[in-house]
Design a protein around this motif. Structure first.
Motif, short mmCIF file in Angstrom:
data_model
loop_
_atom_site.label_atom_id
_atom_site.label_comp_id
_atom_site.label_asym_id
_atom_site.label_seq_id
_atom_site.Cartn_x
_atom_site.Cartn_y
_atom_site.Cartn_z
N ASP A 122 0.83 -1.21 0.00
CA ASP A 122 0.00 0.00 0.00
C ASP A 122 0.86 1.25 0.00
N LEU A 123 1.91 1.26 0.82
CA LEU A 123 2.81 2.43 0.88
C LEU A 123 3.50 2.65 -0.46
N GLU A 124 3.87 1.57 -1.11
CA GLU A 124 4.51 1.66 -2.41
C GLU A 124 3.54 2.21 -3.45
N LYS A 125 2.30 1.72 -3.44
CA LYS A 125 1.29 2.21 -4.39
C LYS A 125 1.01 3.70 -4.19
N ASN A 126 1.12 4.16 -2.94
CA ASN A 126 0.89 5.58 -2.63
C ASN A 126 2.13 6.43 -2.82
N ASN A 127 3.20 5.83 -3.32
CA ASN A 127 4.47 6.53 -3.55
C ASN A 127 5.06 7.11 -2.26
#
Length: 120
Positions: free
Chosen positions: A63-68
């Motif tokens: 999730d953190l990766e998807k949210n940059n």
């Protein structure tokens, strides 16, 4: 709070909180998922049974990766290669908001503890 393995407290909160805590750990030291899960436990936090701590951590990292808010580099020196997560500028901004939110909650809790102590 309940204790698990006599050292880790169960922290039964939303996935958002796990993401915020992971961001703080990544900001302190870029790490891979398994190490981050262990560091959460070392800080006194574990995920409730049923979902599995490692699985929840990896979903939060995704999730953190998807949210940059994090990005990763591959550590090719290990076998198999691992993702080493590091925080982005957007992730640092999220931590700033989290700090403000937690400081406000700490003040509210301090007030309740004060009232409780005065009335027991």
């Amino acid at each position: 709070m309940d204790q698990v393995n006599n050292k880790c407290k169960v922290f039964n909160k939303s996935g958002k909180l796990i993401c915020d805590l992971l961001l703080i750990l990544i900001a302190e030291n870029p790490s891979y998922g398994y190490e981050l899960s262990n560091r959460l436990c070392e800080m006194g936090i574990t995920i409730p049974e049923g979902v599995g701590q490692k699985g929840r951590v990896y979903r939060a990292l995704s999730d953190l990766e998807k949210n940059n808010e994090i990005e990763f580099d591959w550590d090719m020196t290990s076998s198999p290669p691992r993702k080493i997560y590091k925080i982005t500028k957007k992730g640092k901004e999220r931590i700033k908001g989290f700090i403000i939110e937690m400081e406000e909650q700490i003040e509210v809790l301090k007030n309740f503890v004060k009232i409780a102590k005065e009335n027991i």
